[in-house]
Design a protein around this motif. Structure first.
Motif, PDB file in Angstrom:
ATOM      1  N   ASN A 161      37.878  49.381  45.376  1.00  0.00           N
ATOM      2  CA  ASN A 161      38.231  48.168  44.642  1.00  0.00           C
ATOM      3  C   ASN A 161      39.728  47.920  44.625  1.00  0.00           C
ATOM      4  OD1 ASN A 161      35.801  47.035  43.808  1.00  0.00           O
ATOM      5  ND2 ASN A 161      35.593  48.542  42.183  1.00  0.00           N
ATOM      6  N   ARG A 162      40.492  48.954  44.319  1.00  0.00           N
ATOM      7  CA  ARG A 162      41.929  48.757  44.180  1.00  0.00           C
ATOM      8  C   ARG A 162      42.603  48.788  45.543  1.00  0.00           C
ATOM      9  NH1 ARG A 162      41.294  52.189  39.526  1.00  0.00           N
ATOM     10  NH2 ARG A 162      41.799  53.989  40.808  1.00  0.00           N
ATOM     11  N   LYS A 221      41.146  41.084  39.233  1.00  0.00           N
ATOM     12  CA  LYS A 221      41.623  41.751  40.437  1.00  0.00           C
ATOM     13  C   LYS A 221      41.724  40.786  41.610  1.00  0.00           C
ATOM     14  CE  LYS A 221      38.292  44.757  39.916  1.00  0.00           C
ATOM     15  NZ  LYS A 221      37.384  45.922  39.927  1.00  0.00           N
ATOM     16  N   LYS A 254      37.910  42.935  47.400  1.00  0.00           N
ATOM     17  CA  LYS A 254      38.976  42.028  46.977  1.00  0.00           C
ATOM     18  C   LYS A 254      39.480  41.230  48.154  1.00  0.00           C
ATOM     19  CE  LYS A 254      42.188  44.272  44.106  1.00  0.00           C
ATOM     20  NZ  LYS A 254      43.507  44.349  43.532  1.00  0.00           N
ATOM     21  N   THR A 282      45.191  38.790  43.499  1.00  0.00           N
ATOM     22  CA  THR A 282      45.443  38.879  44.936  1.00  0.00           C
ATOM     23  C   THR A 282      45.509  37.501  45.565  1.00  0.00           C
ATOM     24  OG1 THR A 282      44.048  40.838  44.875  1.00  0.00           O
ATOM     25  CG2 THR A 282      44.726  40.068  47.027  1.00  0.00           C
TER      26      THR A 282
END
Lengths: 458, 511
Positions: free
Chosen positions: A332-333, A13, A352, A17
């Motif tokens: 998280n996303r 993840k 993130k 990014t």
């Protein structure tokens, strides 16, 4: 702008990014991962090139071009692999290395690891996220809080509601009555970002970001009509790594902490580690459990489970049954940011982005021209990553020295928010001048700045 | 499908074509000044450039809401782009009266862009419309220039100049237009990758022009003037095949023919090998499996043909070797130049040439055909499959260049071959209807020569003949075959599949 050759190992993840952000900033990015699908996805969604293989193996690194690479960032799921990868990278090419190390058991020896392996940075995303949450808890009215200049200045984002004094008035009018020194450096209204001048009218529902010397923060918020209270009782749902670091620092401040963790083993480990905390083994989504453990008497709730949806629902639930509770949600996303913003669930922390920002800051600070006039100390993104606040320490060679602020011709969308001189922070006026040795905090919407002189029109 | 991005990118493509049409304009001007008696094509090319520019500007004004494109958008852009580019590119031939029949003109320009080199022009001389001698210098140049553009790809050319799609979207264009099963970039940034490709490409082209022109300058080849050097080099670079003289290649010296043969061979090599050489990774370059097989097959074929044509077609061993080398290289790289009429050669040599048409050149080169790497993969997969017939539990992986090949890639390669064969068979069916063709060999080799972008075939479509006498259906079939071959089938097939237009379908390039 010197473009760096960067290798990102591990496209999970965060890796994805980071690779995307760096590619957007025009660096030459090569991604390495053992999963061919991950590599293929990365190559299709960002202007990068991919190598399939184990990044800790020298041959893979050589294939990725480590010989003439400037920076290797190891972001795999395993700390050990990350360290090995950085070691191999350094020995094979001499590139600088950044590793993600998240195991709490290694925090004690991070300094030693860093020195022995020559890491430029060891990044612990959970620890950084916990620090961010703590800053928000310190100032509950804040949505997000960032610290600059060794804690001298805070950049706090908050929502303007009808109780706020700023609401419905032009900034110059509001600030005529405020004694605390603060500068509203960016306002988000209806999705649009502006760097306001004195005539800007702040409206209800806007998100404002203000630079305030740390000592004056509570005072400022009181003056503009927010009731500030100290957070004394905190409930944390989810006993993961972020919770671990958060609890550790909260307990040091004598705050009472309740942790609800679903897994018995983890709960037991936590209770061993933190005897002063109130550890509950139970399901945090169980409504009666939450009420039983006193959710309605809490000052703050941190939803830190591994499931984004649970976290969001828990925060909404808390706001529903106990409106005074300050909620902090971990998500998280990052894909559904706008939706989450629209729900208005309170403060949201995206680990993130925390990591990506740290890496971006390092890359920016190290890709500058020769003959620079500044050192980048910190870079942070505010208002949903659409504006940036950067702290520079100005050195002798800079062109901003010696002119008054009004005389400096700045590019569009740039604001000099604060100057820190001799340990004291102040909001500069047009007649002030920047001197060598000052730290300057610049807020910008559009520009990509790597050194202080970038703020000047060419 | 992101229709706005497709329209906008097509706009850029048309603008690029308008600018590129200026090259024949300047050529026409030059020759008008030097040789006033020549047909004056300046206005016609200028007018076509104008049309392309207007259409291009119209399409560019479409503002896309979102610059992201996916694989399917890449397919649509490439296939529509090439079709539109050809439709416009054929116009000068028709309005100058040199190729009055528009279908013929379209055939010719498609043959140009797809680097086939099959021509509908007769070679009788005399300057009659429809004959090679009727073409002005500008038209000849445009024909050969289209080979150069189509070889490395027009979209790749554009990508080198400006970023076409947001984020990593450019890779979809590259994958759709460039030949090969696993198209990748040379360096992280797409536009830089495209630039490097074009630099190598241009460098090699210029080198060939110099080598050829030196021959002329030293007096060894009076027919290889600068104009011809340029045209033939364009043709070699794109592995195209258009000749500029009605005598074909017969009038050039052995030196020039050898230079062309060597460069044909060079352009049939995967360009990433050249990049490896530039990066001084010599071992990696020469260890490449595809390169070794390519050169190996070339060598063996040359040997066999030499031996077969010695004493039969050629009395002199040196001649046999020279022409065998030229012809084998020409066919394996799918260029299609010919120094002699190989249709007169013994059957064994003709069969070798026919089979080489299918093998094709290396992936990542400007050549056509099924591509060497695919043939290698299929043979390896077959070998593994055969072994498992006798040892069912045996686990063997297919590797290429030492790395394991994923099952996906193998499946996709096989799929490609099946669809390719289906198209070949269908085309043969349709072309067999042509009343103007008497020999089955012509039908079978003609389809092979166009689908694999070679150009000349056997019997009635031999190097000394042309495609002009066929009836319109055959010409249309061949136009499709040429495009299908160059674009490697799926981008075009995608346009006619109804699922392309459904909103929820996401297509990955199958191979």
């Amino acid at each position: 702008m010197i473009d760096l050759k960067i290798i990102v190992v591990g496209i999970g993840k965060v890796g994805q990014t980071v690779a995307e952000q760096l590619a957007l900033e025009e660096h030459d990015v090569t991604v390495v991962d053992t999963d061919p699908d991950a590599v293929n996805d990365a190559v299709q969604s960002a202007d990068v090139i991919g190598v399939i293989g184990n990044g800790a193996v020298q041959r893979t690194l050589q294939e990725a071009g480590v010989a003439d690479c400037d920076l290797v960032i190891a972001l795999t799921g395993s700390d050990e692999v990350n360290l090995l990868c950085c070691l191999m990278a350094q020995k094979t090419g001499g590139a600088r290395t950044i590793a993600r190390i998240r195991n709490p058991e290694y925090t004690g020896q991070i300094g030693l690891i860093q020195d022995s392996l020559g890491l430029a940075r060891a990044i612990n995303p959970e620890k950084e996220a916990a620090a961010e949450i703590q800053r928000i808890l310190k100032m509950p009215v804040a949505r997000n809080a960032d610290m600059f200049s060794m804690g001298k200045v805070e950049l706090i984002s908050f929502i303007v509601d009808e109780n706020c004094m700023l609401c419905g008035k032009a900034l110059s009018e509001s600030f005529a009555h405020i004694k605390a020194r603060a500068l509203v450096c960016a306002v988000e209204h209806g999705g649009e970002l502006t760097i306001p001048d004195g005539n800007f009218v702040v409206q209800k529902g806007d998100v404002a970001a203000a630079l305030i010397p740390t000592a004056e923060v509570p005072d400022f918020f009181r003056q503009i009509g927010f009731r500030t209270s100290n957070v004394r009782n905190i409930m944390i749902i989810g006993g993961g790594k972020i919770a671990y670091y958060l609890v550790k620092s909260l307990l040091r401040l004598n705050v009472s902490v309740t942790i609800i963790e679903r897994n018995r083993e983890i709960a037991e480990k936590l209770s061993l580690e933190f005897p002063k905390a109130n550890v509950i083994h139970g399901d945090g989504t169980n409504r009666s459990l939450l009420l039983e453990e006193g959710l309605t008497h809490m000052d703050a709730l941190c939803s830190l489970t591994g499931i984004d949806e649970e976290n969001i629902v828990l925060s909404l639930f808390a706001k529903n049954v106990a409106p005074q509770v300050k909620t902090v949600t971990k998500v998280n996303r990052t894909a559904f940011q706008e939706v989450i913003r629209a729900i208005d669930v309170g403060s949201v922390v995206y680990p993130k982005y925390t990591t990506a920002n740290l890496i971006l800051q390092y890359v920016r600070a190290n890709s500058k021209h020769n003959g620079n006039g500044s050192d980048m100390q910190k870079l942070t993104r505010i208002l949903n990553n659409r504006a940036e606040a950067i702290e520079f320490t100005v050195t002798d060679g800079s062109r901003v020295i010696g002119k008054t602020l009004t005389d400096l011709e700045l590019k569009k969308g740039i604001l000099i928010g604060s100057i820190i001189r001799a340990g004291k922070a102040f909001i500069p006026r047009g007649s002030d001048m920047i001197q060598a040795g000052d730290s300057v905090i610049v807020v910008t919407i559009a520009q990509r700045l790597t050194e202080i002189d970038d703020i000047l029109k060419d | 499908m992101n229709k706005r991005m497709i329209a906008r990118t097509l706009g850029f493509l048309l603008l690029a074509e308008a600018v590129l049409l200026l090259l024949p304009v300047f050529t026409a001007l030059y020759y008008q000044v030097r040789f006033p008696s020549e047909p004056n094509d300046v206005f016609h090319f200028l007018a076509t450039a104008g049309i392309a520019a207007v259409l291009g500007l119209l399409l560019i004004s479409v503002r896309p809401k979102d610059k992201t494109i996916y694989a399917r958008d890449g397919f649509a852009i490439v296939s529509l782009g090439w079709i539109v580019m050809s439709l416009v590119g054929a116009v000068p031939f028709t309005i100058t009266g040199e190729i009055p029949n528009y279908l013929d003109a379209l055939f010719e320009i498609v043959s140009g862009f797809t680097t086939t080199g099959a021509s509908i022009l007769s070679t009788n001389g005399g300057g009659a419309p429809g004959d090679l001698s009727a073409l002005s210098h500008a038209s000849l140049l445009w024909r050969s220039f289209s080979h150069w553009l189509g070889g490395m790809g027009v979209l790749v050319f554009l990508m080198a100049v400006l970023p076409l799609a947001g984020g990593g979207g450019d890779i979809h264009l590259m994958r759709a237009e460039s030949p090969g099963p696993d198209v990748g970039k040379l360096v992280p940034k797409s536009n830089q990758s495209a630039r490097i490709l074009y630099l190598i490409y241009t460098g090699l082209t210029v080198a060939e022009i110099l080598f050829l022109y030196v021959g002329h300058h030293c007096g060894t080849d009076p027919n290889m003037d600068f104009f011809t050097s340029v045209c033939l080099s364009f043709g070699t670079a794109g592995t195209g095949g258009f000749a500029t003289r009605i005598s074909g290649f017969a009038d050039y010296s052995h030196y020039s023919q050898t230079v062309i043969a060597v460069f044909m061979m060079l352009f049939g090599v995967n360009f990433s090998i050249y990049y490896l050489l530039l990066c001084k990774r010599f071992k990696d370059a020469f260890r490449d499996e595809e390169l070794r097989v390519y050169l190996g097959v070339l060598g063996i074929a040359v040997a066999l043909v030499t031996v077969n044509t010695f004493k039969t077609a050629f009395t002199n061993f040196g001649d046999a070797l020279h022409h065998a080398f030229f012809q084998v290289t020409s066919v394996i790289t799918t260029t299609g130049f010919s120094t002699v009429d190989f249709n007169q050669w013994p059957n064994f040599s003709r069969v070798i040439l026919f089979l080489l048409m299918f093998l094709g050149a290396s992936a990542g080169s400007t050549g056509g055909g099924v591509k060497v790497v695919r043939c290698i993969l299929m043979l390896k997969a077959a070998k593994v499959g055969a072994r498992r017939l006798s040892h069912p539990r045996n686990v063997t992986s297919v590797t290429f260049n030492g790395k394991p090949v994923s099952r996906d890639t193998l499946n996709n390669t096989t799929t490609y071959f099946i669809v390719y064969s289906a198209i070949y068979v269908t085309s043969v069916f349709l072309v067999a209807l042509d009343p103007n063709l008497t020999s089955i060999t012509s039908v079978v080799t003609g389809v092979a020569a166009t689908l694999n972008n070679i150009g000349p075939a056997l019997e009635e479509l031999s190097p000394t003949a042309n495609y002009g006498f066929l009836w319109p259906l055959s010409k249309i079939v061949f136009i499709f075959d040429m495009l299908l071959g160059r674009l490697e089938i799926f981008p075009l097939l995608f346009l006619v599949m109804p699922s392309a237009y459904k909103r929820h379908f996401r297509l990955h390039k199958p191979y």
